[in-house]
Scaffold this active site. Structure first.
Site, PDB file in Angstrom:
ATOM      1  N   GLU A   1      -8.398  -9.406  -5.468  1.00 28.17           N
ATOM      2  CA  GLU A   1      -7.774  -8.090  -4.749  1.00 28.17           C
ATOM      3  C   GLU A   1      -7.724  -7.778  -6.644  1.00 28.17           C
ATOM      4  O   GLU A   1      -6.811  -7.685  -7.263  1.00 28.17           O
ATOM      5  CB  GLU A   1      -6.737  -8.820  -4.578  1.00 28.17           C
TER       6      GLU A   1
ATOM      7  N   CYS B   1      -3.706   0.277  -7.917  1.00 30.69           N
ATOM      8  CA  CYS B   1      -4.865  -0.024  -7.952  1.00 30.69           C
ATOM      9  C   CYS B   1      -6.004   1.077  -6.668  1.00 30.69           C
ATOM     10  O   CYS B   1      -6.817   1.029  -8.024  1.00 30.69           O
ATOM     11  CB  CYS B   1      -4.822  -1.447  -7.266  1.00 30.69           C
TER      12      CYS B   1
HETATM   13  N1  LIG Z   1      -7.250  -5.010  -5.698  1.00 26.75           N
HETATM   14  C1  LIG Z   1      -5.362  -4.574  -5.663  1.00 26.75           C
HETATM   15  O1  LIG Z   1      -4.371  -4.843  -4.144  1.00 26.75           O
HETATM   16  C2  LIG Z   1      -4.299  -4.762  -6.944  1.00 26.75           C
HETATM   17  C3  LIG Z   1      -2.790  -4.757  -6.607  1.00 26.75           C
HETATM   18  C4  LIG Z   1      -2.520  -4.608  -7.567  1.00 26.75           C
HETATM   19  C5  LIG Z   1      -3.382  -4.406  -9.015  1.00 26.75           C
HETATM   20  N2  LIG Z   1      -4.501  -4.314  -9.876  1.00 26.75           N
HETATM   21  C6  LIG Z   1      -4.840  -5.177 -10.652  1.00 26.75           C
HETATM   22  O2  LIG Z   1      -3.788  -5.377 -11.422  1.00 26.75           O
HETATM   23  C7  LIG Z   1      -4.013  -4.843 -12.057  1.00 26.75           C
HETATM   24  C8  LIG Z   1      -3.345  -4.769 -13.312  1.00 26.75           C
HETATM   25  O3  LIG Z   1      -1.888  -6.053 -12.550  1.00 26.75           O
HETATM   26  P1  LIG Z   1      -1.893  -6.626 -13.510  1.00 26.75           P
HETATM   27  O4  LIG Z   1      -2.919  -7.713 -13.730  1.00 26.75           O
HETATM   28  O5  LIG Z   1      -1.263  -5.503 -14.745  1.00 26.75           O
HETATM   29  O6  LIG Z   1      -0.812  -7.250 -13.121  1.00 26.75           O
HETATM   30  P2  LIG Z   1       0.368  -8.634 -13.711  1.00 26.75           P
HETATM   31  O7  LIG Z   1       0.397  -8.536 -15.120  1.00 26.75           O
HETATM   32  O8  LIG Z   1       1.470  -8.617 -12.510  1.00 26.75           O
HETATM   33  O9  LIG Z   1      -0.939  -9.851 -14.117  1.00 26.75           O
HETATM   34  C9  LIG Z   1      -1.219 -10.417 -12.327  1.00 26.75           C
HETATM   35  C10 LIG Z   1      -0.821 -11.583 -12.291  1.00 26.75           C
HETATM   36  O10 LIG Z   1      -1.735 -12.724 -13.079  1.00 26.75           O
HETATM   37  C11 LIG Z   1      -0.896 -13.005 -13.547  1.00 26.75           C
HETATM   38  N3  LIG Z   1      -1.969 -13.705 -15.022  1.00 26.75           N
HETATM   39  C12 LIG Z   1      -1.791 -12.644 -16.222  1.00 26.75           C
HETATM   40  N4  LIG Z   1      -2.280 -13.544 -17.116  1.00 26.75           N
HETATM   41  C13 LIG Z   1      -3.200 -14.342 -16.846  1.00 26.75           C
HETATM   42  C14 LIG Z   1      -3.885 -15.011 -17.182  1.00 26.75           C
HETATM   43  N5  LIG Z   1      -4.239 -15.093 -18.529  1.00 26.75           N
HETATM   44  N6  LIG Z   1      -4.288 -16.146 -17.188  1.00 26.75           N
HETATM   45  C15 LIG Z   1      -3.436 -16.709 -15.628  1.00 26.75           C
HETATM   46  N7  LIG Z   1      -3.108 -16.112 -15.135  1.00 26.75           N
HETATM   47  C16 LIG Z   1      -2.620 -14.511 -15.648  1.00 26.75           C
HETATM   48  C17 LIG Z   1       0.112 -12.871 -14.218  1.00 26.75           C
HETATM   49  O11 LIG Z   1       1.110 -13.669 -13.749  1.00 26.75           O
HETATM   50  C18 LIG Z   1       0.197 -12.332 -12.145  1.00 26.75           C
HETATM   51  O12 LIG Z   1       0.701 -13.233 -11.805  1.00 26.75           O
HETATM   52  C19 LIG Z   1      -5.315  -3.625 -11.994  1.00 26.75           C
HETATM   53  O13 LIG Z   1      -6.392  -3.878 -12.600  1.00 26.75           O
HETATM   54  C20 LIG Z   1      -4.767  -3.237 -11.274  1.00 26.75           C
HETATM   55  O14 LIG Z   1      -6.229  -2.679 -10.108  1.00 26.75           O
HETATM   56  C21 LIG Z   1      -5.367  -4.921  -7.416  1.00 26.75           C
HETATM   57  C1  LIG Z   2       3.871  10.268  14.573  1.00 21.10           C
HETATM   58  C2  LIG Z   2       2.942  11.320  15.229  1.00 21.10           C
HETATM   59  C3  LIG Z   2       1.934  11.837  14.370  1.00 21.10           C
HETATM   60  C4  LIG Z   2       1.381  11.783  13.132  1.00 21.10           C
HETATM   61  C5  LIG Z   2       1.269  10.405  12.728  1.00 21.10           C
HETATM   62  C6  LIG Z   2       0.930  10.355  11.081  1.00 21.10           C
HETATM   63  C7  LIG Z   2      -0.297  11.538  10.698  1.00 21.10           C
HETATM   64  C8  LIG Z   2       1.548   9.718  10.203  1.00 21.10           C
HETATM   65  C9  LIG Z   2       0.935   9.691   9.070  1.00 21.10           C
HETATM   66  C10 LIG Z   2       2.176   8.669   8.293  1.00 21.10           C
HETATM   67  C11 LIG Z   2       1.610   8.678   7.338  1.00 21.10           C
HETATM   68  C12 LIG Z   2       1.105   9.835   6.316  1.00 21.10           C
HETATM   69  C13 LIG Z   2       2.000   7.479   6.070  1.00 21.10           C
HETATM   70  C14 LIG Z   2       1.907   7.333   4.716  1.00 21.10           C
HETATM   71  C15 LIG Z   2       2.216   5.244   4.504  1.00 21.10           C
HETATM   72  C16 LIG Z   2       1.770   5.528   2.999  1.00 21.10           C
HETATM   73  C17 LIG Z   2       2.089   4.551   2.679  1.00 21.10           C
HETATM   74  C18 LIG Z   2       2.352   3.285   3.426  1.00 21.10           C
HETATM   75  C19 LIG Z   2       2.083   4.091   0.994  1.00 21.10           C
HETATM   76  C20 LIG Z   2       0.641   3.036   1.234  1.00 21.10           C
HETATM   77  C21 LIG Z   2       0.685   2.462  -0.420  1.00 21.10           C
HETATM   78  C22 LIG Z   2       0.516   1.511  -0.730  1.00 21.10           C
HETATM   79  C23 LIG Z   2       0.054   0.104   0.551  1.00 21.10           C
HETATM   80  C24 LIG Z   2      -0.325   0.930  -2.234  1.00 21.10           C
HETATM   81  C25 LIG Z   2      -1.097   0.284  -2.263  1.00 21.10           C
HETATM   82  C26 LIG Z   2      -1.331  -0.629  -3.511  1.00 21.10           C
HETATM   83  C27 LIG Z   2      -1.925  -1.433  -3.771  1.00 21.10           C
HETATM   84  C28 LIG Z   2      -2.785  -2.419  -2.744  1.00 21.10           C
HETATM   85  C29 LIG Z   2      -2.801  -1.473  -5.062  1.00 21.10           C
HETATM   86  O1  LIG Z   2      -2.125  -1.399  -5.987  1.00 21.10           O
HETATM   87  C30 LIG Z   2       1.179  12.940  15.602  1.00 21.10           C
HETATM   88  C31 LIG Z   2       0.306  13.953  14.530  1.00 21.10           C
HETATM   89  C32 LIG Z   2       0.005  11.510  15.892  1.00 21.10           C
HETATM   90  C33 LIG Z   2       2.264  13.043  17.000  1.00 21.10           C
HETATM   91  C34 LIG Z   2       2.502  12.023  17.384  1.00 21.10           C
HETATM   92  C35 LIG Z   2       3.894  11.886  16.379  1.00 21.10           C
END
Ligand SMILES: NC(=O)c1ccc[n+]([C@@H]2O[C@H](COP(=O)([O-])OP(=O)(O)OC[C@H]3O[C@@H](n4cnc5c(N)ncnc54)[C@H](O)[C@@H]3O)[C@@H](O)[C@H]2O)c1
Ligand SMILES: CC1=C(/C=C/C(C)=C/C=C/C(C)=C/C=C/C=C(C)/C=C/C=C(C)/C=C/C=C(\C)C=O)C(C)(C)CCC1
Length: 530
Positions: free
Chosen positions: A227, A261
């Protein structure tokens, strides 16, 4: 009830590297003892984890505040509630997921062998988490591994040490230590973990480390889910609503101070819409942060000095013009959401993933130019955003690739807990969330069973091969529904239904109408003659 406080916990300490092989061996032994296979065991563990997290909610919120300055609002919505709901969803569906699946597309003669697909746990797995959503990005993969019947070692990010501490506490209090272990640490400890043989490695983090992990895993043919991240474009066409685009794009840059991310790394906007978009960004910033970032106690901080310094030098390197923001304070790790109008796709702000609250905006001549720049900048980003007409958005989806995409909003495809989430190409491989988390740690094992009474009927497979046996085998060949020119051939029945013609069902219907009318006329004429 006395709620746990972070001060009640031991300090964050790295797991001794010498302990790591023993920890690995423990969870491997437990897996091979089949302890984690039963539905009831898995449900008991999941339910225990749920209540462990629920009871630790204040400490979880406190840890996120300490690590990232994260607000209770964001902590609840995208971390604590997210994980609790994930467990509830998995518990409700796990029994159905575990049932053998009927195999699709099986010819009648093979149905006699009862083909089916069994969901076997992959085994002992390693999960490596990241710092920005420390609970969601560590616990949701763990929930998937647990649901699949795996044993697991979790290595949280050392860059969110308080979240790592409380996660270890909750896991040790809630889950069976023979099956689920936490290893704390950074590069040395993760490197030591990678020296062990796992049945799957699930890594969340940057692409550079992703490559290290993929290479290491390849040595032992260990499957990985990566990821990772990417330079995610947001394309705003001339048909977009500039106010909606501004508000929704700002959402992901204020969320966790842009350390997301799936946040857009840059915005490509039609030149005609640039003034309106920049105006609306200013309006939205004023609404979202009336006292500015410094006065917004719900606005997260950059996770540490190293990341802060990286962002600051990135901002200082741009050749663009700061339209909004730019205020930073290293002492408090504050970094204001900063909108920069750049004049070229070569600007440093577009050359790397900022992973912070930087919003470079580049005006483009048209949608084609935007798509070209996006594909040229990063051909396989983690996310893609398109704001425009239905046709504009369809064109963007058709002419670009990304791990996921949201139309007319930001990061919504990543905000649905049960929608599969993952990257493509350089932004990652594999996916999880919802049922996909179960699948991610499951081997789909095909099983058949041959009844004894069939022996004589299928002896054509045994030597000596006779002409009679060969004739039987030849008759098993399927008939192609295409001709030598590669055109689809219709079956005789289909030819009759279409009355021999080609074209649409509607044209066939017209032919049938003519045919039936002619039949009726003919029948009446025959009747008169008699
Ligand atoms: N796709 C996703 O869900 C997601 C979510 C969060 C972050 N990211 C990506 O991660 C990056 C930012 O996070 P980050 O990497 O700075 O987080 P971070 O610094 O937390 O590192 C992530 C993990 O990698 C390990 N790590 C770091 N360097 C390492 C190495 N040389 N060898 C082994 N393990 C190592 C760390 O210990 C940690 O557990 C961005 O590119 C972001 O887009 C992706
Ligand atoms: C409630 C009723 C209706 C509509 C409901 C709606 C449209 C609800 C919308 C809810 C929203 C906007 C929720 C947003 C949540 C955002 C979240 C949880 C963000 C999460 C972010 C994440 C997971 C980030 C991840 C990052 C990663 C993976 C990397 O760094 C109707 C209008 C349908 C009517 C009935 C009632």
């Amino acid at each position: 009830m006395i709620y746990l406080k972070m001060d009640d916990l031991p300090a964050f300490t790295h797991t001794p590297v010498n302990d790591i092989s023993g920890i690995h061996d423990l969870v491997v032994r437990t897996f091979h003892a089949h302890t984690t296979r039963s539905l009831q065991y898995r449900l008991k563990q999941l339910r225990s984890l749920y209540w462990g997290l629920k009871d630790a909610e204040p400490a979880l919120t406190e840890a996120l505040k300490l690590d990232l300055g994260k607000s209770a609002h964001e902590s609840w919505m995208a971390e604590i509630m997210w994980c609790l709901n994930d467990i509830v969803f998995v518990c409700k569906n796990l029994e159905a997921w575990m049932v053998d699946e009927a195999a699709p597309d099986i010819p009648l003669m093979n149905q006699l062998m009862r083909p089916r697909i069994r969901k076997d746990p992959l085994g002992a797995v390693l999960i490596i988490g990241a710092f920005n959503f420390p609970f969601m990005l560590s616990l949701c993969p763990l929930i998937g591994a647990l649901a699949a019947g795996c044993t697991a070692v979790l290595k949280p990010s050392e860059n969110a040490p308080n979240s790592a501490r409380i996660m270890q506490h909750v896991i040790e209090q809630s889950l069976s230590p023979d099956a689920y272990q936490v290893v704390q640490g950074g590069v040395p400890e993760t490197t030591a973990l990678l020296e062990q043989k796992w049945d799957k490695i699930f890594y969340t983090g940057n692409p550079v480390v992703g490559k290290i992990i993929a290479k290491k895993a390849a040595e032992t043919l260990t499957p990985v889910t990566l990821e990772l991240g990417g330079r995610n474009p947001a394309i705003v066409s001339k048909h977009a609503d500039p106010r909606l685009a501004a508000r929704r794009l700002l959402w992901t840059k204020l969320f966790c101070a842009g350390q997301v991310c799936v946040s857009q790394n840059y915005v490509l906007v039609d030149k005609d819409l640039l003034p309106a978009l920049t105006h609306e960004l200013g309006q939205a910033l004023q609404e979202f942060q009336p006292k500015g970032a410094k006065g917004n106690e719900d606005y997260s901080r950059i996770v540490n000095e190293r990341q802060w310094d990286r962002l600051k030098s990135l901002l200082d390197s741009t050749k663009g013009k700061i339209l909004y923001g730019g205020y930073t304070d290293r002492d408090t790790l504050l970094f204001e959401p900063t909108v920069v109008q750049v004049e070229s796709a070569d600007d440093p702000l577009l050359q790397v993933e900022s992973f912070g609250p930087l919003i470079p905006i580049l005006a483009v001549q048209n949608l084609d130019e935007a798509i070209h720049i996006a594909n040229d900048t990063d051909a396989t980003p983690l996310a893609m955003y398109a704001f425009g007409s239905k046709a504009d958005n369809a064109k963007v989806l058709a002419e670009t690739r990304s791990g996921g995409a949201t139309l007319n909003d930001a990061m919504f495809h990543a905000s649905m807990p049960t929608l599969p989430f993952g990257g493509v190409g350089d932004s990652g491989q594999g996916s999880y969330r919802g049922r996909e988390s179960f699948n991610c740690f499951t081997h789909r094992r095909s099983i058949t069973q041959t009844p004894g009474w069939l022996e004589g009927l299928i002896d054509f497979r045994y030597p000596p091969y006779t002409a009679k046996k060969f004739k039987a085998v030849k008759q098993m060949a399927d008939t192609p529904d295409f001709d030598r020119q590669g055109n689809a051939k219709k079956s005789l029945l289909w030819w009759l239904l279409l009355l021999g013609g080609k074209g649409s069902i509607a044209s066939a219907g017209a032919r049938w109408a003519v045919f039936v009318s002619l039949l009726a006329v003919g029948a009446r004429m025959m009747a008169r003659v008699r």
